[in-house]
Design an enzyme around this catalytic site. Structure first.
Site, PDB file in Angstrom:
ATOM      1  N   HIS A 131       0.843  -1.257  -0.046  1.00 29.23           N
ATOM      2  CA  HIS A 131      -0.060  -0.035  -0.074  1.00 29.23           C
ATOM      3  C   HIS A 131       0.827   1.312  -0.027  1.00 29.23           C
ATOM      4  O   HIS A 131       1.905   1.243   0.642  1.00 29.23           O
ATOM      5  CB  HIS A 131      -0.873  -0.023   1.162  1.00 29.23           C
ATOM      6  N   GLU A 191      -4.357   1.901  -7.384  1.00 26.07           N
ATOM      7  CA  GLU A 191      -4.899   3.072  -6.724  1.00 26.07           C
ATOM      8  C   GLU A 191      -4.023   4.173  -6.921  1.00 26.07           C
ATOM      9  O   GLU A 191      -2.924   4.285  -6.435  1.00 26.07           O
ATOM     10  CB  GLU A 191      -4.594   2.408  -5.320  1.00 26.07           C
TER      11      GLU A 191
HETATM   12  P1  PGA Z   1      -9.789   5.768   0.287  1.00 21.42           P
HETATM   13  O1  PGA Z   1      -8.608   4.843   0.340  1.00 21.42           O
HETATM   14  O2  PGA Z   1     -11.008   4.969  -0.311  1.00 21.42           O
HETATM   15  O3  PGA Z   1      -9.816   6.668   1.714  1.00 21.42           O
HETATM   16  O4  PGA Z   1      -9.372   6.794  -0.694  1.00 21.42           O
HETATM   17  C1  PGA Z   1      -8.192   3.593  -0.351  1.00 21.42           C
HETATM   18  C2  PGA Z   1      -7.050   3.020   0.106  1.00 21.42           C
HETATM   19  O5  PGA Z   1      -6.133   3.799   0.712  1.00 21.42           O
HETATM   20  O6  PGA Z   1      -6.967   1.847  -0.025  1.00 21.42           O
END
Ligand code: PGA
Length: 238
Positions: free
Chosen positions: A88, A161
């Site tokens: 992440h 992401e």
């Molecule tokens: P968010 O986070 O939905 O708050 O943008 C997503 C993540 O960090 O996996």
């Protein structure tokens, strides 16, 4: 409509299990993965009766030994963990995790029968000659090549992401998401790809309608059990 995966990353927040239990009732939630903090894993295992899968937010790349503060894949497996988020962007930013460490973590998880949810994503592009989408495709494919080295790709899920969309309320455009995830499926040959980054009430229907998106990795919105259940039910009505 296909079953859309809701992978909920609570991060370092205490989310009430009682609230999730209340809103889930007796219903089937077998497309939901809940990733609480380590201390709440055993509590959340109770929701497996609803079909929920249990996820962790991190794992050690080692088996055991003098690694203060770390948790092994073996320990996670014993706690009932089915999935684990790795790589992440917040772990890269605050814990200086490297791509080769992520690669080792993925290997450990697979060895112990846990499915890794491998996160990739780009920063905002500051090269004026290249579009954000083009930059994103190039960036994530290079990242995946290194992270997935010597790994059986059929055993991992990828979460795309864009870093600039995480927790900012700035969601990537539908075309952007589609193009990047298509590229991940085509060139990195990954079967399941989630989208993550400010996924929530105002955009879930549009994102879930993108053919190549298999689900979402959800931070902020996952702290609201009622909202997760509402979005899941709404998609199933379609
Ligand atoms: P968010 O986070 O939905 O708050 O943008 C997503 C993540 O960090 O996996």
């Amino acid at each position: 409509m296909k079953k859309f995966i809701f992978a909920c990353n609570f991060k370092m927040n205490n989310v009430s299990i009682e609230e999730y239990k209340r809103v889930m009732g007796e219903d089937d939630y077998s497309n939901v993965i809940l990733c609480p903090n380590f201390c709440q894993l055993y509590q959340y295992a109770e929701l497996k009766k609803n079909g929920v899968f249990l996820g962790a937010q991190n794992v050690s790349e080692y088996n055991n030994g003098a690694y203060t503060g770390e948790t092994s894949a073996d320990m996670l497996k014993n706690a009932g963990v089915d999935f684990c988020i790795v790589g992440h962007s917040e772990r890269k930013k605050y814990n200086f995790e490297t791509l080769s460490q992520t690669n080792l973590k993925i290997k450990k998880l697979i060895e112990f029968g846990i499915t890794p949810i491998v996160c990739v994503g780009e920063e905002l592009c500051n090269n004026e000659t290249m579009s954000q989408t083009e930059y994103a495709k190039r960036y994530v494919l290079v990242e995946l090549k290194e992270i997935l080295q010597d790994i059986d790709i059929s055993k991992v899920i990828v979460a795309y992401e864009p870093i600039w969309a995480i927790g900012t309320g700035k969601v990537a455009g539908i075309e952007h998401i589609k193009e990047v995830i298509d590229a991940i499926k085509k060139y990195a040959e990954v079967e399941f790809v989630l989208y993550g980054g400010s996924f929530g009430e105002s955009n879930f229907e549009q994102i879930a309608a993108i053919d190549c998106v298999d689900g979402a990795l959800i931070g902020g919105a996952s702290l609201k059990p009622e909202l997760i259940c509402k979005m899941k039910k709404k998609l199933e009505e379609k």
